[in-house]
Design an enzyme around this catalytic site. Structure first.
Site, PDB file in Angstrom:
ATOM      1  N   TYR A 122      -1.858  -4.391  -0.206  1.00 54.35           N
ATOM      2  CA  TYR A 122      -2.063  -3.326  -1.267  1.00 54.35           C
ATOM      3  C   TYR A 122      -1.762  -4.265  -2.570  1.00 54.35           C
ATOM      4  O   TYR A 122      -0.789  -4.664  -2.737  1.00 54.35           O
ATOM      5  CB  TYR A 122      -1.190  -2.141  -1.232  1.00 54.35           C
ATOM      6  CG  TYR A 122      -1.463  -1.339  -2.336  1.00 54.35           C
ATOM      7  CD1 TYR A 122      -2.542  -0.552  -2.437  1.00 54.35           C
ATOM      8  CD2 TYR A 122      -0.392  -1.702  -3.477  1.00 54.35           C
ATOM      9  CE1 TYR A 122      -2.728   0.521  -3.675  1.00 54.35           C
ATOM     10  CE2 TYR A 122      -0.626  -0.717  -4.669  1.00 54.35           C
ATOM     11  CZ  TYR A 122      -1.817   0.152  -4.418  1.00 54.35           C
ATOM     12  OH  TYR A 122      -1.903   0.945  -5.711  1.00 54.35           O
ATOM     13  N   TRP A 124      -3.995  -5.616  -6.619  1.00 58.82           N
ATOM     14  CA  TRP A 124      -4.900  -5.777  -7.268  1.00 58.82           C
ATOM     15  C   TRP A 124      -5.676  -7.054  -7.163  1.00 58.82           C
ATOM     16  O   TRP A 124      -6.969  -7.323  -6.977  1.00 58.82           O
ATOM     17  CB  TRP A 124      -4.726  -5.939  -8.814  1.00 58.82           C
ATOM     18  CG  TRP A 124      -4.261  -4.618  -9.318  1.00 58.82           C
ATOM     19  CD1 TRP A 124      -3.201  -3.695  -9.208  1.00 58.82           C
ATOM     20  CD2 TRP A 124      -5.238  -3.606 -10.285  1.00 58.82           C
ATOM     21  NE1 TRP A 124      -3.488  -2.742  -9.712  1.00 58.82           N
ATOM     22  CE2 TRP A 124      -4.494  -2.478 -10.518  1.00 58.82           C
ATOM     23  CE3 TRP A 124      -6.325  -4.068 -11.072  1.00 58.82           C
ATOM     24  CZ2 TRP A 124      -5.056  -1.724 -11.549  1.00 58.82           C
ATOM     25  CZ3 TRP A 124      -6.722  -3.180 -12.099  1.00 58.82           C
ATOM     26  CH2 TRP A 124      -6.100  -2.017 -12.239  1.00 58.82           C
TER      27      TRP A 124
END
Length: 788
Positions: A122, A124
């Site tokens: 998890y 960006w």
């Protein structure tokens, strides 16, 4: 910074700028004289300073140069180990690292099944659509291991992502195709922003972003006469250009204020009864609660004043100002990152519905507007490249913020979205493209959870705390070291991302790592489909090219696209999306909710029987409890000089620190009785942990509140201690690891309670960005830490 010239480029090629992009802006870059030079995209009216983290980070000592194996795992094999995070690392060759890891994956897959593997990842990651780390690792686990336990939702919007489908409909449509910045600039008369719309948040996007338009839109709206009202404990949550009125409220009290505003509208006959009758479901039940018929307590301005810290006359006056004007109600992501976080999201919709303006241009309900640059913009009318992940053979999942619960309590039941589920028994966690020691809460608890694993695998470009807790650390490339295609669904510019420098040390891109690992598991062809990276880029570009051609537009070949600075894609009209259509004709365009209307009352949620999330929005009390030991409220919000924790060692991020530590802001009224002055080093603490930070004093923070941004790399003074002091200023040693409610189990890291004191002891050195060193070279034997 100094850097050797790329060996595969001529002097002439080195002098040319190459197009590239990031989550914080499109740019071009080149190496010249050993230095990285950057130019922001010329079409960007408000370039993001985070770009300037790249030069100092590119060849920083924190970069990982070769594969590393944790000593205890290498010597003793897989298994639970409390030494994770404080053990030595042993450099190995790529072949040895991949052989060991391939054997371990096969052991877990064949012995316990794919459901024993958690594909976390998890985060960006990269703005590039091919080297998107989550897509790469999920495809690998699906093709080579048969699947993995996945996570659902996000830390940013975990509560709203579950609630909104029940009560409004499509979460993505509400945030991404609803009220736009152009509409605000042209139409809004009053914008009531709960939690604000801080530019530091809107400067980043979930992909590429070519133009930062938020500051300009707010300035144009204010110049036209639009009034902005900020509700929150931090004055900086709207920019100066908005000229905002600041209602300094007690953190976590927004739902009470919204209830009081609607109460005033109702008792004064200012609510839009016709809209409530035609477009909502359950208003009579909620109105009874609002007026006190359900519990004997009217939710009046006088009632809310004691909860919010805002005078009753100001609440009444604000409600009257909202009536009859083109009003936009904005609720930030930050409000739902707390206990009972579903309530302000739901109640914001009810307030907007009571005003009757949902669906009008620049009016109604703008949930999440300003949270990221992707929101409030037009969507692309052709598809953008996306790397296919394949089919996951494992059906099990967890809410993303419940990873420590899963690892600490395998087999335990929990509630989520109306179901009773069971935590799987995960033995191996594989992480690529994320840093849980940034975004998770109660990091000391997370350390204990990771100690339970057989194996933790991490792909990283630098020595984050997550990498330091891993058993197998594989060095991956930075975005500037590889080629890709940059795109976002809400940005019109498709960017060819050219490599600027060769990979650092022995670093490889994630795709190359997974291809070689898949070969060891007999799945290389399934993973790569026989394509090289360039062939994959051409393949992923084709749907975009075909979409352009189908619309009769210029459709450059891949070679033409790759030789360009980028191409513009057509965008959908700024038509207000599904809420505009619903407003205009609710019968013909019903919402995707059980009744086809806005659900002020939800039979579904009520039927779940969760005490912490009833069938209509309600005030359930403050999401924290202050006491003598922890009398201050900590707001752990997003940083302005980096994206979460990314490139915290870059120059722009480092320049924002004080004596090398993150800066905490507090009101002088709280600092004075504690003997704290501007620039002091302070200790923030509660019963979960403690950290050090530099102090800055400002009346822009409400009394009783301390603000400390997230993202400073976790740097424990005593990694083996029970509750080590983070000397760098990571607030997640203080935050609570509990769910927002049994409905959504969202992250609650925005608010917690603390005490603060001046730190007068000798300052511990900061080693957050130092590579791990053997135990023989730790403190007392010549380590390289900095003392601030």
């Amino acid at each position: 910074m100094s850097e050797e010239k790329p060996t595969d480029r001529s002097t002439e090629a080195e002098a040319a700028f190459s197009p590239h992009t990031s989550h914080w802006g499109v740019f071009s870059a080149r190496m010249r004289g050993g230095d990285l030079e950057l130019r922001p995209f010329p079409g960007d009216p408000d370039p993001n300073g985070i770009l300037w983290n790249f030069p100092g980070a590119l060849r920083h000592p924190a970069r990982i140069a070769r594969p590393m194996i944790r000593k205890g795992w290498l010597e003793n094999g897989p298994g639970p180990d409390d030494r994770r995070g404080c053990d030595d690392f042993v450099p190995v060759s790529w072949d040895k690292a991949l052989d060991l890891l391939g054997a371990e994956l096969a052991r877990i897959r064949d012995g316990f099944g794919a459901q024993a593997i958690f594909g976390g990842s998890y985060g960006w990651a990269s703005a590039g659509r091919f080297h998107h780390a989550q897509s790469q690792i999920h495809r690998f686990l699906n093709t080579a291991c048969g699947g993995y336990v996945r996570s659902v939702g996000s830390y940013s919007a975990g509560a709203s992502q579950i609630l909104i489908p029940h009560v409004v409909g499509d979460h993505e449509g509400l945030t991404s195709r609803n009220v736009s910045w152009d509409q605000i600039a042209a139409h809004s008369e009053i914008v009531l922003a709960f939690g604000g719309m801080a530019l530091k948040n809107a400067m980043v996007a979930g992909g590429s972003v070519s133009r930062h338009v938020e500051r300009g839109a707010m300035r144009r709206a204010a110049e036209r006469g639009c009034r902005f009202v900020l509700v929150g404990p931090l004055r900086s949550d709207l920019p100066d250009e908005a000229g905002a009125e600041w209602l300094s409220c007690i953190p976590g009290s927004d739902t009470a204020l919204m209830l009081a505003l609607v109460h005033t509208l109702v008792v004064e006959g200012l609510h839009d009864r016709a809209f409530l009758d035609s477009h909502t479901h359950g208003w009579p039940v909620f109105e009874r609660y609002l007026l006190g018929g359900a519990d004997g307590q009217p939710k009046s301005a006088e009632w809310a004043a004691g909860i919010t810290g805002i005078a009753a006359r100001n609440i009444v006056g604000l409600a009257r100002r909202l009536h009859g004007r083109r009003a936009l109600i904005v609720v930030s992501h930050s409000l739902q990152r707390a206990r009972h976080g579903e309530q302000p999201v739901w109640m914001g919709m009810v307030l907007a519905a009571a005003l009757g303006q949902i669906g009008l241009p620049g009016c109604g309900y703008g949930y999440g507007l300003g949270a990221i640059a992707s929101y409030g913009r037009r969507c692309n009318a052709v598809p953008i490249p996306a790397f296919p992940q394949g089919r996951n053979g494992v059906s099990d999942f967890i809410p993303v913020a419940r990873i420590a619960d899963m690892l600490l309590s395998p087999g335990a039941p929990y509630r989520f979205n109306g179901e009773t589920r069971t935590y799987p028994h995960v033995r191996l966690v594989y992480w690529a493209g994320g840093n849980p020691f940034h975004h998770h809460q109660d990091l000391n608890r997370l350390r204990r959870a990771f100690a339970r694993l057989d194996t933790l695998v991490v792909h990283e470009l630098a020595w984050t705390a997550t990498a330091r807790h891993a058993d197998v650390v594989l060095p991956c490339t930075m975005t500037l070291e590889r080629e890709d295609i940059g795109a976002a669904s809400n940005d019109p510019l498709l960017v060819p991302m050219h490599p600027v420098v060769p990979p650092h040390g022995e670093a490889r891109d994630d795709h190359a790592i997974f291809a070689d690992l898949a070969q060891r598991l007999g799945a290389r062809e399934a993973f790569t489909e026989g394509r090289s990276v360039r062939q994959w880029l051409e393949h992923l570009y084709e749907p975009t090219r075909a979409g352009l051609a189908a619309k009769g537009m210029s459709a450059p070949s891949f070679a033409e696209f790759w030789a360009s600075e980028g191409i513009l894609m057509p965008q959908q009209p700024d038509d207000g999306g599904y809420l505009r259509a619903f407003r205009d004709d609710p019968a013909a365009n019903p919402l995707p909710t059980p009744t086809g209307r806005l659900q002020i009352w939800s039979d579904t949620i009520a039927g779940f029987g969760e005490p912490d999330c009833p069938g209509h929005p309600a005030w359930l009390g403050q999401p924290y409890a202050t006491d003598d030991a922890a009398p201050l409220v900590l707001v752990a919000n997003q940083p302005r000089t980096r994206l979460h924790s990314q490139l915290d060692f870059g120059g722009h991020s480092l320049a924002s620190k004080h004596r090398g530590r993150e800066v905490a802001a507090m009101n002088p009224a709280d600092a004075a009785p504690r003997g704290i002055s501007e620039g002091d080093i302070i200790r923030l603490f509660n019963d979960r942990g403690a950290c050090l930070a530099g102090a800055t004093l400002t009346d822009g923070v409400r009394p009783g509140v301390v603000q400390l941004a997230t993202g400073a790399w976790y740097d424990p003074a005593d990694p083996a201690g029970e509750k080590p002091l983070c000397v760098h200023g990571n607030p997640n040693v203080l935050t609570r690891d509990i769910g927002s409610s049994a409905l959504a189990q969202g992250c609650t890291g925005q608010l917690t309670t603390i005490e603060v004191e001046r730190f007068d002891a000798a300052l511990p050195p900061i080693r957050a960005f130092d590579p791990p060193v053997p135990s023989s070279r730790r403190p007392g034997s010549g380590s390289v830490g900095r003392d601030g």
